[in-house]
Write a protein that holds these residues in place. Sequence first.
Motif, PDB file in Angstrom:
ATOM      1  N   LYS A 177       0.843  -1.204   0.000  1.00  0.00           N
ATOM      2  CA  LYS A 177       0.000   0.000   0.000  1.00  0.00           C
ATOM      3  C   LYS A 177       0.880   1.256   0.000  1.00  0.00           C
ATOM      4  CE  LYS A 177      -3.968   2.293   0.794  1.00  0.00           C
ATOM      5  NZ  LYS A 177      -5.084   2.352  -0.182  1.00  0.00           N
ATOM      6  N   ILE A 178       1.910   1.252   0.816  1.00  0.00           N
ATOM      7  CA  ILE A 178       2.808   2.404   0.866  1.00  0.00           C
ATOM      8  C   ILE A 178       3.484   2.624  -0.480  1.00  0.00           C
ATOM      9  CG2 ILE A 178       4.975   3.255   1.855  1.00  0.00           C
ATOM     10  CD1 ILE A 178       4.099   1.950   4.507  1.00  0.00           C
ATOM     11  N   ASP A 222      -8.529   7.637   6.585  1.00  0.00           N
ATOM     12  CA  ASP A 222      -9.316   6.492   6.163  1.00  0.00           C
ATOM     13  C   ASP A 222      -9.017   5.344   7.137  1.00  0.00           C
ATOM     14  OD1 ASP A 222     -10.993   4.949   4.615  1.00  0.00           O
ATOM     15  OD2 ASP A 222      -9.456   4.401   3.176  1.00  0.00           O
ATOM     16  N   ASP A 223      -9.819   4.282   7.087  1.00  0.00           N
ATOM     17  CA  ASP A 223      -9.579   3.192   8.035  1.00  0.00           C
ATOM     18  C   ASP A 223      -8.950   1.969   7.370  1.00  0.00           C
ATOM     19  OD1 ASP A 223     -11.718   2.090   6.698  1.00  0.00           O
ATOM     20  OD2 ASP A 223     -13.098   2.181   8.393  1.00  0.00           O
ATOM     21  N   TRP A 224      -8.272   2.164   6.233  1.00  0.00           N
ATOM     22  CA  TRP A 224      -7.642   1.030   5.551  1.00  0.00           C
ATOM     23  C   TRP A 224      -6.701   0.287   6.500  1.00  0.00           C
ATOM     24  CZ3 TRP A 224      -2.935  -0.982   4.560  1.00  0.00           C
ATOM     25  CH2 TRP A 224      -2.846  -1.966   3.566  1.00  0.00           C
ATOM     26  N   ALA A 225      -5.765   0.989   7.116  1.00  0.00           N
ATOM     27  CA  ALA A 225      -4.792   0.336   7.989  1.00  0.00           C
ATOM     28  C   ALA A 225      -5.443  -0.170   9.263  1.00  0.00           C
ATOM     29  CB  ALA A 225      -3.654   1.308   8.311  1.00  0.00           C
ATOM     30  N   LEU A 226      -6.315   0.618   9.853  1.00  0.00           N
ATOM     31  CA  LEU A 226      -6.978   0.193  11.079  1.00  0.00           C
ATOM     32  C   LEU A 226      -7.787  -1.082  10.861  1.00  0.00           C
ATOM     33  CD1 LEU A 226      -8.241   3.560  12.603  1.00  0.00           C
ATOM     34  CD2 LEU A 226      -6.546   2.014  13.608  1.00  0.00           C
ATOM     35  N   ASN A 273     -13.764   3.347  11.083  1.00  0.00           N
ATOM     36  CA  ASN A 273     -14.267   4.695  11.346  1.00  0.00           C
ATOM     37  C   ASN A 273     -15.754   4.666  11.674  1.00  0.00           C
ATOM     38  OD1 ASN A 273     -11.994   6.306  11.002  1.00  0.00           O
ATOM     39  ND2 ASN A 273     -12.211   6.348   8.783  1.00  0.00           N
ATOM     40  N   LEU A 274     -16.209   5.717  12.346  1.00  0.00           N
ATOM     41  CA  LEU A 274     -17.641   5.912  12.480  1.00  0.00           C
ATOM     42  C   LEU A 274     -18.246   6.031  11.086  1.00  0.00           C
ATOM     43  CD1 LEU A 274     -17.771   8.557  15.364  1.00  0.00           C
ATOM     44  CD2 LEU A 274     -17.955   6.068  15.546  1.00  0.00           C
ATOM     45  N   ASP A 277     -12.876  11.359  -2.928  1.00  0.00           N
ATOM     46  CA  ASP A 277     -12.901  11.436  -1.472  1.00  0.00           C
ATOM     47  C   ASP A 277     -11.493  11.691  -0.950  1.00  0.00           C
ATOM     48  OD1 ASP A 277     -13.368  11.188   1.234  1.00  0.00           O
ATOM     49  OD2 ASP A 277     -14.233   9.176   1.132  1.00  0.00           O
ATOM     50  N   SER A 278     -11.325  12.726  -0.133  1.00  0.00           N
ATOM     51  CA  SER A 278     -10.013  13.029   0.439  1.00  0.00           C
ATOM     52  C   SER A 278      -9.791  12.315   1.771  1.00  0.00           C
ATOM     53  CB  SER A 278      -9.872  14.543   0.656  1.00  0.00           C
ATOM     54  OG  SER A 278     -10.678  14.955   1.740  1.00  0.00           O
ATOM     55  N   HIS A 279     -10.752  11.484   2.183  1.00  0.00           N
ATOM     56  CA  HIS A 279     -10.673  10.772   3.464  1.00  0.00           C
ATOM     57  C   HIS A 279     -10.603  11.751   4.628  1.00  0.00           C
ATOM     58  CE1 HIS A 279      -9.943   7.355   0.894  1.00  0.00           C
ATOM     59  NE2 HIS A 279      -8.830   7.896   0.441  1.00  0.00           N
TER      60      HIS A 279
END
Length: 500
Positions: A35-36, A361-365, A373-374, A447-449
């Motif tokens: 991803k990085i 964004d919650d990709w990593a989480l 995310n909420l 979307d800028s997240h």
Amino acid sequence: MLSRRMVLRTAAALPAAGVPMDTRVPHAVRELEDKIQAGMAAHRIPGVAYGLRHQGRDYVGGFGVTSADTPQAVGADTLFRIASTTKTFTGTAVMRLVENGHLDLDRTVRSYLPRFRTADETASRRVTLRQVLNHSAGWLGDVYTDTGSGDDTLARYVAELATVPQLTPPGEVFAYNNAAIGVAGRLIEVATGSGYESALRTLVLDPLRLRHTAFYLDELPEASVAVPHGFDRDGNPVAVPEALAIPRSLHAAGGLFSSARDQLAWARYHLGDGSPLLSRRSLRAMRWRPGPGGTLFVELDGAGVTWMLRPTADGPRVVQHGGDLPGQHSGFLIVPERDFALTVLTNAETGPLLTAELFADDWALSRLAGLHNLPATPRTLPDAELAGYEGRYVASQIGLDGEPAQIVLDLVAAGGRLSGRVDGSEQMVLPFYRKDYVLVWAPDGTDSHSRANFVRDPDGTIGWFRYGGRLFRRNPTPAGTPRTTGTTTALLPITLPHPA
């Protein structure tokens, strides 16, 4: 500093080479590395370093190069400016002084600085150290005045706040405040009798053996340094080493250099790795009793002692910061309940596009910590409902030379959403997802997240737009103040289409 025209330019990605700390790398970690590297290619970032704690193991890596001019491989010990993540070091130093009785979070600033004042005498008399540290002090926060390089630089900086306007009463509204952390740095000096940098080294850096973390590069003469990059008109990377310099007056708010390896050690410490520097109670207290909530690109329960406290849909709280300087952008978060940490350091003005994907964004989480995310489902609203939010919104800042400037944003209804415009040019689209809360999209709908929100006055009408943690006042009309066409990140201003 980087030219404003360079900010959104891009360049070809440069070769990458990962250096994991643990050779038995699970699939999820490889996903993060992929991803990085994909983000480096998409956003054309010359160099990135990362640190990760995942399932009880630590990983560090470096990709790309330190400089397009004199390329060296980025590694786990390459130095980057961590910018505003420095605030968490300042907060930790304060907590050491709280533990030994030299400071008290709930005493007023004037208890320690009798001559302290902003333009509002009542607020100056009432504001507490806790409010200084949780970004609810209420005065204008983007004060970048350069007060020289002498040992009195912080004392002079704090004295300059005497004319800074109070935007909201202390303790009532979250608004990101660099100047307040400068005040905290000055309180560290008063409590220790030492200069801020020396005190921080004694209180925090040396006890934790952070060997690649310092305010001055001459303290680490052999270290590899990631150079900030802008981009020329043809999209080629331009190394801007002079952008590494910031005034000493801003050190407490954002002056540290550090490496991915040291940042991961910092994360482990705040996860509670057993170091005796602070009691576990004090470590937890830095994440207790959040001040007022709001948004800083993500939704916040509020800030604790310099830490941003972020809710999740699943319950566990994310403890977060990050930093932004010209050409040096980073993210940092921990989840104590999951023994999870992630830090990513970048060396280009497009770095926020990657850190937004990984931290806002919650990709990593979601992949690495099982958190989300909420929810935020965009809606279209009728023009009659949007009318209550339309108007001209103005934020202020004070530049390095001490001169004020304004940032002007017009919000108008368009297609069931708000359109954010600067000098008539659309810079962002704001779809609502719940009352007073919006997503931030690029004009093309990307979307800028990022999230932002409106703040209401006591009479229930919209008084402010909070974007990037800053307060934009609705319809103020001060005469004779210079205008800019930008907004701010965590430390210094960049242009408005770059929300993360």
